[in-house]
Design a protein around this motif. Structure first.
Motif, mmCIF file in Angstrom:
data_model
loop_
_atom_site.group_PDB
_atom_site.id
_atom_site.type_symbol
_atom_site.label_atom_id
_atom_site.label_comp_id
_atom_site.label_asym_id
_atom_site.label_seq_id
_atom_site.Cartn_x
_atom_site.Cartn_y
_atom_site.Cartn_z
ATOM 1 N N SER A 30 0.939 -1.246 -0.045
ATOM 2 C CA SER A 30 0.034 -0.062 0.095
ATOM 3 C C SER A 30 0.979 1.365 0.034
ATOM 4 O O SER A 30 0.212 2.390 -0.536
ATOM 5 C CB SER A 30 -1.002 0.060 1.283
ATOM 6 O OG SER A 30 -0.193 -0.236 2.422
ATOM 7 N N THR A 31 2.166 0.955 0.427
ATOM 8 C CA THR A 31 3.115 2.179 0.296
ATOM 9 C C THR A 31 4.551 1.878 -0.399
ATOM 10 O O THR A 31 4.798 0.674 -0.606
ATOM 11 C CB THR A 31 3.522 2.701 1.655
ATOM 12 O OG1 THR A 31 2.413 3.027 2.672
ATOM 13 C CG2 THR A 31 4.347 3.853 1.604
ATOM 14 N N MET A 32 4.653 2.520 -1.327
ATOM 15 C CA MET A 32 5.826 2.398 -2.390
ATOM 16 C C MET A 32 6.649 3.715 -2.386
ATOM 17 O O MET A 32 6.151 4.677 -1.866
ATOM 18 C CB MET A 32 5.236 2.287 -3.734
ATOM 19 C CG MET A 32 4.582 0.487 -3.932
ATOM 20 S SD MET A 32 3.207 0.632 -4.993
ATOM 21 C CE MET A 32 2.018 1.382 -4.191
ATOM 22 N N THR A 33 7.919 3.515 -3.013
ATOM 23 C CA THR A 33 8.825 4.671 -3.251
ATOM 24 C C THR A 33 9.170 4.915 -4.780
ATOM 25 O O THR A 33 9.253 4.019 -5.654
ATOM 26 C CB THR A 33 10.294 4.235 -2.591
ATOM 27 O OG1 THR A 33 10.063 3.856 -1.261
ATOM 28 C CG2 THR A 33 11.159 5.246 -2.727
ATOM 29 N N LYS A 52 10.581 9.537 -2.645
ATOM 30 C CA LYS A 52 9.337 9.912 -2.094
ATOM 31 C C LYS A 52 8.308 8.625 -1.710
ATOM 32 O O LYS A 52 8.370 8.002 -2.654
ATOM 33 C CB LYS A 52 8.700 11.178 -2.940
ATOM 34 C CG LYS A 52 7.493 11.487 -2.591
ATOM 35 C CD LYS A 52 6.833 12.555 -3.772
ATOM 36 C CE LYS A 52 5.432 13.062 -3.376
ATOM 37 N NZ LYS A 52 5.621 13.628 -1.839
ATOM 38 N N GLN A 53 7.787 8.654 -0.824
ATOM 39 C CA GLN A 53 6.775 7.658 -0.453
ATOM 40 C C GLN A 53 5.511 8.093 -1.064
ATOM 41 O O GLN A 53 4.918 9.060 -0.745
ATOM 42 C CB GLN A 53 6.718 7.588 1.255
ATOM 43 C CG GLN A 53 7.967 6.939 1.371
ATOM 44 C CD GLN A 53 8.205 5.782 1.333
ATOM 45 O OE1 GLN A 53 7.606 4.636 1.358
ATOM 46 N NE2 GLN A 53 9.616 5.418 0.810
ATOM 47 N N ILE A 54 4.616 7.176 -1.592
ATOM 48 C CA ILE A 54 3.312 7.183 -2.137
ATOM 49 C C ILE A 54 2.483 6.155 -1.542
ATOM 50 O O ILE A 54 2.972 5.050 -1.364
ATOM 51 C CB ILE A 54 3.356 7.178 -3.653
ATOM 52 C CG1 ILE A 54 3.881 6.080 -4.586
ATOM 53 C CG2 ILE A 54 4.030 8.481 -4.408
ATOM 54 C CD1 ILE A 54 3.773 5.836 -5.702
ATOM 55 N N THR A 55 1.256 6.393 -1.522
ATOM 56 C CA THR A 55 0.370 5.271 -0.959
ATOM 57 C C THR A 55 -0.973 5.016 -1.880
ATOM 58 O O THR A 55 -1.326 6.045 -2.620
ATOM 59 C CB THR A 55 -0.192 5.837 0.430
ATOM 60 O OG1 THR A 55 -1.307 4.924 0.858
ATOM 61 C CG2 THR A 55 -0.866 7.041 0.367
#
Length: 366
Positions: free
Chosen positions: A174-177, A182-185
């Motif tokens: 559910s969270t990636m880089t 930068k982290q995205i969800t």
């Protein structure tokens, strides 16, 4: 019947193959495109793009995230043409003159607020070698010196079936880089409302007021001259070099896409685009939601800095509904991967900004 057949059917028989003057040809084309299309319309997508805040947001999406509207290939014009009827080529200039005629036939604007409802979809390259599509929606009301807006991120989902397989193989995180750490969800965001108080409410190669837009000339040559005063040889959002044609294409297309201008100024912008030698016609296409229109395009470079050895080539295109004299969407297509789009395949739609509604109104809901 496709648009080319419509054009043939609309041409008066008594004219035969004798050359006609531009005004007559423009009238014929306008009549042809005013006929009902055989392709059913569906719903549509966008994102507030060329207003003051929107231009910065769009620039950030492209420059930081290698953004785009989901993986896809460049739509092509229909290939099925009746054997007895030879194909008719409609140039970008002819199409834009049709749109200009349709635009200036629209009634004079009334209402207190310029209202835009939009939606966007962007492609984000994720660590792990797959891509996620980010979608958002927004709505804006603009008047002299003030702007009210609402926006919401609709979350992320895998861009293609192959990306979904890679995402699931990675555990469906559910969270990636993405680039830069930068982290995205994948989660959708909460609706966000804002109020902007400033006399500069729009972007036109520079920040301008609503009064500046009202004062724009309705003659295409005068409009071009007034805009070109602010061209300095570089990109609209950076110091990277950009040709005059490409710069004018980007600025003028903003006027036809979401500019709070009169029908006459919008028509002048269409005619100014028609005079640019680098603009080409892509024929009938569909926007990101399946709505049909006709696309015009110009090619630009994609590079992180001057002299970037991995420089790519992008196609900036505007999808137009000739019948209404309005633009449906702006899209960026990767022609040659490179620059900020180095991780995307050729033919991928790298960014899209689509208009759901644009009108003048006396009411607002934000």
């Amino acid at each position: 019947m496709n648009p080319l057949d419509e054009l043939r059917a609309a041409r008066p028989a008594h004219l035969g193959d004798v050359p006609v003057d531009p005004r007559t040809r423009q009238t014929e084309l306008s009549h042809a495109f005013a006929q009902a299309r055989s392709v059913p319309r569906r719903n549509l997508k966008p994102i507030w793009g060329l207003g003051l805040a929107g231009a910065a947001a769009a620039a950030t999406a492209v420059a930081v995230f290698s953004s785009g509207i989901g993986a896809g290939t460049v739509p092509r014009a229909p290939s099925t043409i009746q054997a007895e009827a030879p194909p008719v080529e409609i140039s970008a200039k002819q199409l834009l003159l049709v749109a200009a005629t349709s635009a200036e036939s629209q009634p004079a604007p009334t209402g207190k607020y310029w209202h835009i409802k939009t939606q966007s979809r962007s492609l984000l390259g994720v660590e792990g070698g797959y891509a996620m599509a980010s979608e958002s929606q927004g709505e804006t009301w603009t008047t002299d010196g003030r702007q009210w807006s609402t926006s919401q991120s609709l979350g992320l989902k895998p861009a293609t079936d192959a990306d979904r397989a890679a995402w699931e193989a990675a555990g469906s995180p559910s969270t990636m880089t993405i680039g830069g750490g930068k982290q995205i969800t994948t989660a959708a965001g909460k609706p966000y409302s804002s109020r902007y108080n400033n006399k500069y409410i729009y972007w036109l190669g520079r920040n301008v007021t609503l009064a500046d837009l009202r004062a724009l000339p309705s003659d295409e040559a005068e409009l071009k001259a007034s805009i070109l005063k602010y061209y300095e040889g570089h990109d609209t959002e950076s110091n990277l070099p950009m040709s005059e044609d490409a710069w004018l294409f980007r600025v003028a297309s903003g006027l036809v896409i979401d500019g709070p201008v009169s029908p006459q100024v919008r028509a002048a912008a269409f005619r100014m685009l028609a005079a640019l030698p680098s603009v080409t016609s892509l024929g009938q296409v569909t926007d990101s939601t399946g709505r049909p229109g006709t696309a015009i395009a110009i090619e630009t470079d994609s590079q992180i800095k001057v002299g970037d050895p991995n420089k790519g080539v992008l196609q900036e295109r505007v999808i137009i509904d000739e019948k209404s004299g309005r633009a449906l969407a702006r899209e960026i297509v990767v022609i040659k991967p490179g620059g900020f789009q180095a991780g995307l395949k050729a033919g991928t739609i790298a960014n899209a900004y689509t208009i759901i509604e644009s009108d003048w109104t006396d009411t607002r809901t934000s």
